[in-house]
Design a protein around this motif. Structure first.
Motif, PDB file in Angstrom:
ATOM      1  N   ARG A   1     -30.627  35.785  75.117  1.00  0.00           N
ATOM      2  CA  ARG A   1     -31.397  37.004  75.352  1.00  0.00           C
ATOM      3  C   ARG A   1     -31.975  37.035  76.773  1.00  0.00           C
ATOM      4  O   ARG A   1     -32.035  38.092  77.410  1.00  0.00           O
ATOM      5  CB  ARG A   1     -32.521  37.121  74.324  1.00  0.00           C
ATOM      6  CG  ARG A   1     -32.045  37.578  72.954  1.00  0.00           C
ATOM      7  CD  ARG A   1     -33.206  37.730  71.998  1.00  0.00           C
ATOM      8  NE  ARG A   1     -32.787  38.375  70.765  1.00  0.00           N
ATOM      9  CZ  ARG A   1     -32.736  39.682  70.570  1.00  0.00           C
ATOM     10  NH1 ARG A   1     -33.084  40.500  71.555  1.00  0.00           N
ATOM     11  NH2 ARG A   1     -32.340  40.191  69.426  1.00  0.00           N
TER      12      ARG A   1
ATOM     13  N   SER B   1     -30.952  39.946  79.328  1.00  0.00           N
ATOM     14  CA  SER B   1     -32.017  40.887  79.685  1.00  0.00           C
ATOM     15  C   SER B   1     -31.978  41.255  81.162  1.00  0.00           C
ATOM     16  O   SER B   1     -32.578  42.256  81.563  1.00  0.00           O
ATOM     17  CB  SER B   1     -33.382  40.291  79.331  1.00  0.00           C
ATOM     18  OG  SER B   1     -33.611  39.104  80.068  1.00  0.00           O
TER      19      SER B   1
ATOM     20  N   LEU C   1     -32.715  45.111  76.059  1.00  0.00           N
ATOM     21  CA  LEU C   1     -32.607  44.621  74.683  1.00  0.00           C
ATOM     22  C   LEU C   1     -33.756  45.085  73.806  1.00  0.00           C
ATOM     23  O   LEU C   1     -33.848  44.674  72.654  1.00  0.00           O
ATOM     24  CB  LEU C   1     -32.555  43.087  74.675  1.00  0.00           C
ATOM     25  CG  LEU C   1     -31.406  42.470  75.466  1.00  0.00           C
ATOM     26  CD1 LEU C   1     -31.469  40.956  75.373  1.00  0.00           C
ATOM     27  CD2 LEU C   1     -30.059  42.968  74.946  1.00  0.00           C
TER      28      LEU C   1
END
Length: 229
Positions: free
Chosen positions: A129, A133, A138
């Motif tokens: 993530r 990002s 996200l």
């Protein structure tokens, strides 16, 4: 008479005679343990026979009830009223495994439940993530949703594309758009509603991209862009 299985010494003149004696064994003695055990065994055998007979009768009635299907009220008078009558369609009222339809809905616990992952998987998900990002949004605000059905005829697909592009423009706050966009917005919406070919949709998106301020886009988009002509 001797109750302990002994025999008297007096002469016997025959069974049933006044002077006769008989031997009483432990099996015939109602107070002996052997006689009580035999009585209990006989009672248990009788109970087992009654249970087997009841089960046989129930199975017989069940078979007869399945065969006795009433199609009309006039058929009831021709049947024995003592037998169980099953109306047609009542068999569907019983519960069947899978009848609730929950097997059609599948949820991946590893994708929806965060507690299903271990520490190593949590760390990998966090690193992924963090890496993504920098290129994509996200958060829930950046989720893309089609405004309409994605399956269907050509006319339905074109209508979905038009509504989705207009919805994308509505989600962008006015502060992130060009100051003169308010005067061009109505003409742009009319042009989007007339689009029917891929080149026309691409031109409408290119005009919207020119109206968005560069501060909204991440650096990765500007660095990876090539020549458009």
């Amino acid at each position: 008479e001797k109750s302990n299985g002994e025999r008297s010494d007096s002469p016997s003149t025959g069974r049933g005679a006044p002077g006769s004696t008989r031997m009483l064994t432990r099996l015939r003695n109602p107070d002996s343990k052997l006689c009580q055990m035999k009585n209990q065994q006989n009672q248990q055998n009788q109970q087992n026979q009654q249970v087997a007979a009841a089960a046989h009768e129930a199975n017989k009635l069940n078979k007869e009830s399945k065969e006795l299907v009433v199609n009309s009220p006039s058929d009831v008078s021709r049947m024995n009223p003592k037998k169980e009558i099953v109306l047609k369609g009542n068999m569907n009222n019983y519960f069947k495994l899978g009848q609730e339809g929950k097997y059609r809905v599948y949820h991946n616990q590893y994708a929806t439940n965060s507690f299903a992952l271990n520490k190593h998987q949590h760390r990998e998900d966090h690193d992924k993530r963090r890496h993504l990002s920098h290129k994509f949004c996200l958060t829930a605000a950046g989720e893309f949703k089609w405004n309409g059905s994605v399956h269907g005829s050509r006319v339905l697909t074109i209508s979905t594309l038009r509504l989705t592009i207009i919805q994308l423009e509505n989600n962008i706050p006015a502060s992130f758009l060009h100051p003169n966009w308010a005067s061009h917005r109505s003409n742009w919406i009319k042009a989007v509603q007339m689009c029917s070919k891929p080149r026309e949709f691409a031109l409408a998106l290119a005009i919207l991209e020119c109206a968005i301020k560069p501060v909204v886009m991440l650096p990765i988009w500007r660095e990876s862009l090539g020549h458009t002509r």
